[in-house]
Design a protein around this motif. Structure first.
Motif, PDB file in Angstrom:
ATOM      1  N   ILE A 107       0.826  -1.205   0.000  1.00 36.94           N
ATOM      2  CA  ILE A 107       0.000   0.000   0.000  1.00 36.94           C
ATOM      3  C   ILE A 107       0.867   1.264   0.000  1.00 36.94           C
ATOM      4  CG2 ILE A 107      -0.250   0.096   2.522  1.00 36.94           C
ATOM      5  CD1 ILE A 107      -3.049   0.856   0.016  1.00 36.94           C
ATOM      6  N   PHE A 108       2.096   1.169   0.546  1.00 38.56           N
ATOM      7  CA  PHE A 108       2.977   2.346   0.609  1.00 38.56           C
ATOM      8  C   PHE A 108       3.312   2.861  -0.790  1.00 38.56           C
ATOM      9  CE2 PHE A 108       3.755   0.257   4.692  1.00 38.56           C
ATOM     10  CZ  PHE A 108       3.397   1.298   5.538  1.00 38.56           C
ATOM     11  N   GLN A 109       3.343   1.931  -1.746  1.00 40.84           N
ATOM     12  CA  GLN A 109       3.626   2.332  -3.122  1.00 40.84           C
ATOM     13  C   GLN A 109       2.534   3.274  -3.639  1.00 40.84           C
ATOM     14  OE1 GLN A 109       6.397   2.010  -4.546  1.00 40.84           O
ATOM     15  NE2 GLN A 109       5.746   2.823  -6.529  1.00 40.84           N
ATOM     16  N   GLN A 110       1.322   3.083  -3.144  1.00 39.47           N
ATOM     17  CA  GLN A 110       0.207   3.940  -3.569  1.00 39.47           C
ATOM     18  C   GLN A 110       0.339   5.349  -2.975  1.00 39.47           C
ATOM     19  OE1 GLN A 110      -2.065   3.901  -5.733  1.00 39.47           O
ATOM     20  NE2 GLN A 110      -2.307   1.789  -6.348  1.00 39.47           N
ATOM     21  N   PHE A 111       0.997   5.477  -1.832  1.00 44.05           N
ATOM     22  CA  PHE A 111       1.228   6.818  -1.277  1.00 44.05           C
ATOM     23  C   PHE A 111       2.424   7.472  -1.960  1.00 44.05           C
ATOM     24  CE2 PHE A 111      -1.435   4.892   1.934  1.00 44.05           C
ATOM     25  CZ  PHE A 111      -2.293   5.928   2.261  1.00 44.05           C
ATOM     26  N   ARG A 112       3.364   6.644  -2.397  1.00 47.55           N
ATOM     27  CA  ARG A 112       4.549   7.157  -3.108  1.00 47.55           C
ATOM     28  C   ARG A 112       4.154   7.688  -4.489  1.00 47.55           C
ATOM     29  NH1 ARG A 112      10.062   5.782  -2.996  1.00 47.55           N
ATOM     30  NH2 ARG A 112       9.624   4.467  -1.216  1.00 47.55           N
TER      31      ARG A 112
END
Ligand SMILES: C[S@@+](CC[C@H](N)C(=O)[O-])C[C@H]1O[C@@H](n2cnc3c(N)ncnc32)[C@H](O)[C@@H]1O
Length: 215
Positions: free
Chosen positions: A20-25
């Motif tokens: 999910i962190f990739q979606q914030f990046r």
């Protein structure tokens, strides 16, 4: 204050490069769109605090780096009533969402939003009085290169503000404190002056915001 090294991934708030962190990046697709809407709802207090710190004046020319939903572009442009607010974000989905959110101001040419990366900003030298980035700097793999690019577009005497609220799993107040130290070291190393750290507790952990002036 300790010296946190400036190297890829050394920011204490760095997120894992997957899931999910990739979606914030870099938000993509329908999930990225949803995350943008969520950020617009959830990040309000953090954003209002940072925008208060930069003391937007009616005539200011402002750049936001990594605007996400575009909610803070709207906040800043409501204050810079006779100025101009630009923004860059490398997510095409966020650019579309932020353009929708700021359609009237874009139409009035008081706001301009571009899809671009922080190390290649599509604006002329010495263009802005103020630059801010909220929960973006921990994604920069080459932060000093980005800072050199931000210096380029900032006017002499201009203000930069980098704010981060650590959102890593198990982030604590110590993570916030170390993130503040990292950002202070970053702006000092990038030759900004009058570097100062502000901290505000907003659950789940404190937000840190470092301000500096271009000499
Ligand atoms: C966690 S979101 C924060 C959004 C907004 N600033 C907020 O606080 O609600 C990070 C945003 O920065 C953008 N971003 C991350 N790294 C970037 C880079 N190197 N250049 C441009 N945009 C970037 C992402 O696409 C995303 O929209």
């Amino acid at each position: 204050m300790s010296q946190i090294p400036i190297a890829p991934g050394s920011c204490p708030a760095t997120c894992p490069p997957s899931g999910i962190f990739q979606q914030f990046r870099q938000p993509t697709g329908w999930m990225g769109w949803g995350i943008g809407q969520l950020m617009a709802l959830k990040n309000r207090s953090r954003s209002e605090w940072v925008i208060d710190l930069i003391q937007v004046q009616p005539e200011d020319r402002i750049l936001e780096v990594g605007f996400g939903s575009g909610a803070d572009i709207r906040r800043a442009s409501a204050l810079a009533t006779h100025g101009f607010v630009a923004g860059i974000d490398h997510s095409a989905v966020m650019v579309q969402q932020a353009r929708n959110r700021n359609a009237k101001a874009i139409q009035a040419q008081r706001v301009d939003l571009q899809c671009a990366a922080a190390d290649a900003i599509p604006y002329a030298d010495a263009n802005f009085d103020k630059i801010f980035a909220i929960n973006v700097a921990h994604f920069w793999t080459q932060p000093l290169e980005v800072l050199a690019e931000l210096r380029r577009v900032l006017k002499p005497g201009g203000l930069i503000a980098l704010a981060i609220q650590p959102r890593t799993p198990n982030a604590t107040e110590e993570t916030s404190q170390q993130t503040g130290e990292f950002l202070v070291n970053l702006l000092n190393t990038a030759d900004f002056e009058q570097v100062r750290l502000h901290t505000q507790f907003i659950p789940p952990v404190s937000v840190v915001c470092v301000l500096g002036i271009k000499n």
